[in-house]
Design an enzyme around this catalytic site. Structure first.
Site, mmCIF file in Angstrom:
data_model
loop_
_atom_site.group_PDB
_atom_site.id
_atom_site.type_symbol
_atom_site.label_atom_id
_atom_site.label_comp_id
_atom_site.label_asym_id
_atom_site.label_seq_id
_atom_site.Cartn_x
_atom_site.Cartn_y
_atom_site.Cartn_z
ATOM 1 N N LYS A 126 36.313 7.778 78.198
ATOM 2 C CA LYS A 126 34.961 8.081 77.813
ATOM 3 C C LYS A 126 34.200 6.698 77.897
ATOM 4 O O LYS A 126 33.662 6.559 78.930
ATOM 5 C CB LYS A 126 34.699 8.810 76.356
ATOM 6 C CG LYS A 126 35.844 10.222 76.460
ATOM 7 C CD LYS A 126 35.655 10.758 75.079
ATOM 8 C CE LYS A 126 36.622 11.906 75.063
ATOM 9 N NZ LYS A 126 36.608 13.056 75.977
ATOM 10 N N SER A 159 32.878 16.024 68.767
ATOM 11 C CA SER A 159 32.626 16.074 70.245
ATOM 12 C C SER A 159 31.461 17.203 70.231
ATOM 13 O O SER A 159 30.380 16.783 71.296
ATOM 14 C CB SER A 159 33.743 16.191 71.095
ATOM 15 O OG SER A 159 34.222 17.411 70.884
ATOM 16 N N HIS A 173 35.386 9.867 70.361
ATOM 17 C CA HIS A 173 34.118 9.738 70.779
ATOM 18 C C HIS A 173 33.324 8.573 69.602
ATOM 19 O O HIS A 173 31.942 8.432 69.630
ATOM 20 C CB HIS A 173 33.282 11.109 70.442
ATOM 21 C CG HIS A 173 33.736 12.176 71.252
ATOM 22 N ND1 HIS A 173 32.681 12.227 72.614
ATOM 23 C CD2 HIS A 173 34.588 12.895 71.538
ATOM 24 C CE1 HIS A 173 33.496 13.230 73.245
ATOM 25 N NE2 HIS A 173 34.609 13.693 72.714
HETATM 26 C C1 PLP Z 1 38.102 14.268 70.001
HETATM 27 C C2 PLP Z 1 39.038 14.114 71.232
HETATM 28 N N1 PLP Z 1 40.395 14.067 71.376
HETATM 29 C C3 PLP Z 1 40.749 13.674 72.493
HETATM 30 C C4 PLP Z 1 40.050 14.047 73.703
HETATM 31 C C5 PLP Z 1 41.000 13.901 75.056
HETATM 32 O O1 PLP Z 1 40.634 12.853 75.570
HETATM 33 P P1 PLP Z 1 41.121 12.585 77.221
HETATM 34 O O2 PLP Z 1 40.094 13.048 78.018
HETATM 35 O O3 PLP Z 1 41.294 10.848 77.402
HETATM 36 O O4 PLP Z 1 42.442 13.372 77.397
HETATM 37 C C6 PLP Z 1 38.917 14.449 73.668
HETATM 38 C C7 PLP Z 1 38.107 14.779 75.023
HETATM 39 O O5 PLP Z 1 37.172 15.537 75.230
HETATM 40 C C8 PLP Z 1 37.977 14.534 72.752
HETATM 41 O O6 PLP Z 1 36.935 14.923 72.420
#
Ligand code: PLP
Length: 393
Positions: A241, A182, A210
């Site tokens: 997202k 990310s 992502h």
């Molecule tokens: C790789 C990754 N996993 C999980 C998440 C968490 O997702 P959520 O916002 O749905 O909790 C993110 C959020 O930035 C992320 O970048």
């Protein structure tokens, strides 16, 4: 005395401010979109993970409104106790079909999906091979599991092979990686990692937060991008997202999904997302199943913006996706740039430690299918002006 007891927090906060690491959270006065309103002023928005512009899409809003009429506003309690609305199950079935997976189970967020899954799969005495740049929610899931965490160098398959050999033989082990990273926008070499997992009998887990709605045919994700259906044991997805709503899910073999319904602690001990969220997610699946238009637009915008930023002399790191880091080094420089961009009309947050390593602060530009070419050109002009003013380009 309470005041003294909490003095260390006040000191830490002051220290963060002095280092340029204190996060000021902007208050928005409008929905998420290509432009947002802050302090009564319209700003170009390069900060949200609303990749496809669905967060304020009329079709999702209508679906959510209808769902409130039919299902009410809350799920009542955890699904294992209060019962599960057929609506939640419908979303899980639709997501499984969309992803080409045997089954899915939904969670409150991508973060909780990771916290649920990793401790349910490995525990004390087991091993976890984890990419050094994995997301915080993966790291926390690993820590909760009490398995031994063995990091390997970022996206380095040779280093993974080295640590696997060094720690062999082992009983049960998990290999876990982000699909799209990310903060850098680069992609895990899933085709190579899967080979290591298969050779050594590792459970293979990919966090596709992502990649969802971004990679693969019509946004079906990173496993689809690499054509690895059935070879990746667990995919973590987020609905927060590209789907534009909120929530998370796990896609994979039915046995794993059934196991998470019994042992995934956030599933057992925390309520599900609301009917309005579920309905909006279902509407997003409909849109993605019917057309690749939004995903194509996102990539077109990403390619355009990145090429022009690079042409101006900005360092955009190793991005292979629409995530565009503008590498700046020191956190104070990133904060200064973010502030100047904001004054000129662009909302682009500075990202520093602990989200990225010290000395690797950046502005992360998040492009979206909602941006028009006019938006992108305006943003590029402002980046160029501020970059020159601060001697970055
Ligand atoms: C790789 C990754 N996993 C999980 C998440 C968490 O997702 P959520 O916002 O749905 O909790 C993110 C959020 O930035 C992320 O970048």
């Amino acid at each position: 005395m309470p005041k003294q007891k909490l003095q260390w927090i006040t000191d830490e906060l002051s220290s963060l401010k002095a280092q340029g690491l204190f996060t000021n959270i902007r208050t928005l006065e409008s929905p998420q979109g290509a432009r947002i309103t802050v302090n009564g002023e319209s700003k170009l928005n390069f900060c949200s993970n609303n990749y496809l512009g669905l967060a304020n899409d009329p079709r999702l809003k209508k679906a959510a409104q209808d769902a409130i009429e039919r299902w009410g506003v809350g799920p009542g309690a955890v699904r294992t106790i209060a019962g599960t609305m057929s609506f939640h199950t419908e979303l899980e079935e639709r997501l499984a079909k969309f992803k080409g997976a045997e089954a899915t189970i939904s969670f409150q967020s991508g973060f909780t999906a990771n916290l649920a899954t990793i401790p349910a799969l490995v525990g004390k005495g087991d091993l976890i091979f984890s990419d050094a740049l994995n997301h915080a929610s993966i790291i926390d899931g690993c820590r909760l599991s009490r398995a031994k965490i063995i990091p390997y160098k970022h996206n380095d398959v040779d280093d993974l092979r080295r640590v696997v050999a060094e720690n062999s033989p082992f009983n049960k082990a998990l290999l876990v990686t982000d699909g799209v990273f990310s903060m850098d926008g680069d992609i895990a070499p899933l085709d190579k990692l899967v080979e290591v997992a298969e050779e050594h009998g590792l459970i293979f887990m990919v966090d596709d937060a992502h990649g969802e709605g971004v990679m693969g045919h019509g946004g079906r994700g990173i496993v689809d991008h690499f054509g690895l259906h059935g070879r990746v044991d667990v995919e973590i997805g987020t609905l927060s997202k590209a789907f534009g709503v909120v929530g998370g899910y796990v896609a994979g073999a039915r046995a794993i999904v059934d196991w998470l319904r019994q042992r995934g602690r956030p599933f057992l001990f925390s309520s599900a997302v609301t009917p309005a969220d579920v309905a909006a997610c279902l509407a997003a699946v409909d849109i993605l199943e019917n057309s690749t238009e939004l995903v194509d637009k996102l990539w077109e915008n990403g390619r355009y913006f990145k090429a022009h930023l690079q042409g101006m002399g900005f360092d955009i790191g190793m991005s292979q996706t629409p995530i565009t880091p503008v590498m700046l080094g020191e956190a104070t420089v990133a904060q200064k740039m973010s502030q100047r961009l904001f004054e000129e009309g662009v909302f682009a947050t500075a990202i520093g430690f602990p989200t990225v390593p010290r000395g690797k602060a950046r502005i992360r530009v998040m492009l979206s299918a909602a941006h028009t070419k006019t938006d992108l050109d305006e943003g590029l002009q402002i980046f160029e002006r501020v970059g020159k003013e601060l001697n970055i380009i």
